[in-house]
Design an enzyme around this catalytic site. Sequence first.
Site, mmCIF file in Angstrom:
data_model
loop_
_atom_site.group_PDB
_atom_site.id
_atom_site.type_symbol
_atom_site.label_atom_id
_atom_site.label_comp_id
_atom_site.label_asym_id
_atom_site.label_seq_id
_atom_site.Cartn_x
_atom_site.Cartn_y
_atom_site.Cartn_z
ATOM 1 N N HIS A 93 -13.747 -45.623 37.469
ATOM 2 C CA HIS A 93 -12.802 -45.001 36.546
ATOM 3 C C HIS A 93 -13.390 -43.773 35.847
ATOM 4 C CE1 HIS A 93 -8.760 -45.696 34.992
ATOM 5 N NE2 HIS A 93 -9.167 -45.233 33.828
ATOM 6 N N ASP A 155 -8.503 -49.863 25.866
ATOM 7 C CA ASP A 155 -7.058 -49.983 26.097
ATOM 8 C C ASP A 155 -6.746 -50.484 27.502
ATOM 9 O OD1 ASP A 155 -6.292 -49.182 23.579
ATOM 10 O OD2 ASP A 155 -6.082 -47.078 24.105
ATOM 11 N N GLU A 271 -4.026 -47.585 16.093
ATOM 12 C CA GLU A 271 -4.121 -46.411 16.959
ATOM 13 C C GLU A 271 -2.972 -45.469 16.622
ATOM 14 O OE1 GLU A 271 -4.712 -46.578 21.139
ATOM 15 O OE2 GLU A 271 -6.417 -47.958 21.036
#
Length: 525
Positions: A93, A155, A271
């Site tokens: 990633h 997340d 957030e």
Amino acid sequence: MATSLLLFSAICRLIVIVGLTLHPNDFLFAGTESQLSFNRKDIQAASLDFGKMTSIEPTAVLHPSSTADVAKIIKLSYESAHGFVVSARGHGHSINGQSQAANGVVIQMSGSRGTPVAPEVSEKLMYVDVWGGELWIDVLKSTLQYGLAPKSWTDYLYLSVGGTLSNAGISGQAFNHGPQISNVHEVDVVTGKGEVVTCAEDKNSELFHAVMGGLGQFGIITRARIALEPSPQRVRWIRVLYSNFSAFTHDQEYLISLHGQPSSKKFDYVEGFVIVDEGLINNWRSSFFSPSNPVKISSIAAGGNVLYCLEITKNYYNHSDPESVNQEVDALLKKLNYIPASEFTTDLPYVEFLNRVHKAELKLRSKGLWDVPHPWLNLFVPKSRIADFDQGVFKGILGNKTSGPILIYPMNKNKWDDETSVVTPNEDMFYLVALLRSALQNGEEALTLERLNDENHQILKFCEEQKIGVKQYLPHYTTQQEWMDHYGEKWSQFYKRKMEFDPRHILATGQRIFETSFTSKMKSW
């Protein structure tokens, strides 16, 4: 026997390619089930990452079955006359080729060939031991069997433990529990010398602090002991909108200042994100909102088209009194100054909330919009300059087109250990601003890779010219001088640790921090 012969043949091939001078018998992984693969499919998979902007081919890919396998391949490079670079790859990633290894070996820590060591949960001591390549979604599944869960998250849960710990690991819980690296008891690390070291705050602490947020420069994390807490079963998930940036940041800062309060007096997750156009409904984080909702974005925006969304949650248990939960949420919301008509609330299982981004991923994959270039830019912005950033970037450089979420939320610096390798602004509070955009070839010039990369450069130039003092999270630089500027007064410590734990610069060369004599030129698209 067949496995050993195949591995023997593979290592002989590696010797020929990189010019090693040791005898092949010294490289045989006798008695293991690991595989050093030269398979074209494996090599191609390891040459790409989520960023889809850089292609760097390794010579081979190692699928380890143990920490010992990782140590052997690194020791092989360290003790050879010429050496070869080695990088650990989890879920792939990374954005700018950080986990790739030009003409070297990529160690595939995560993947379909199984996990070398299953997670082991200690109910009594409230921790879980996990393989460095374990994905956080699987860590969660393991701990939930005991009614426990890690305290701090990212997340997106389809990331490897070693990968996020090598960066920091942040999400909306960081204001309260700190980043993931602040919730680790100990780790097993294979250094750039091929040595296996168990380290913690009070044991081999120099290496422990080095690898926490160390970008893979000092060692490969093969085991991590993660702190746990009793897992809530449900989440009250709330989003509210602001048109005034000052009110938005004031409320965010107020909410994270409550980190020391009892759980009934604070939210569990804070957030936010920025909306610079009316594309909210199509945004991959916006399925929370109903398209039939009567509130029109354009009708409530003030001072341009920019809006700000505060995202907060309250965790609770199946046995919790619903009325008490309602009262706690209402008491906190009354202290906030959001647009009254903009409150959206939903209630869902804890696991579903933590894994919310995966649902969006599946939607994007079905539309062919996941495997596209991702020119992401993640910045830590000092609290004292966040209003200047808003004026110059959100209301200036970005214009009115987005192709992905723009996150913004504050964190408390006292939840971060300054002894780790991570650098953050030197203020009590600082903001993450994450431009998580995707380059699209849909005919809109504003969403092309070239345009988005240019905007990223403009943002960094603006911050430099205005002396805002940002620090990159998931940093990417191309020269050592830029890295020295990034680390600032921490550079001498960072350099000293590198010389101690990876003196031949074998590890994580994709970060482009240190030169090594056995890397080749990288190919970029």
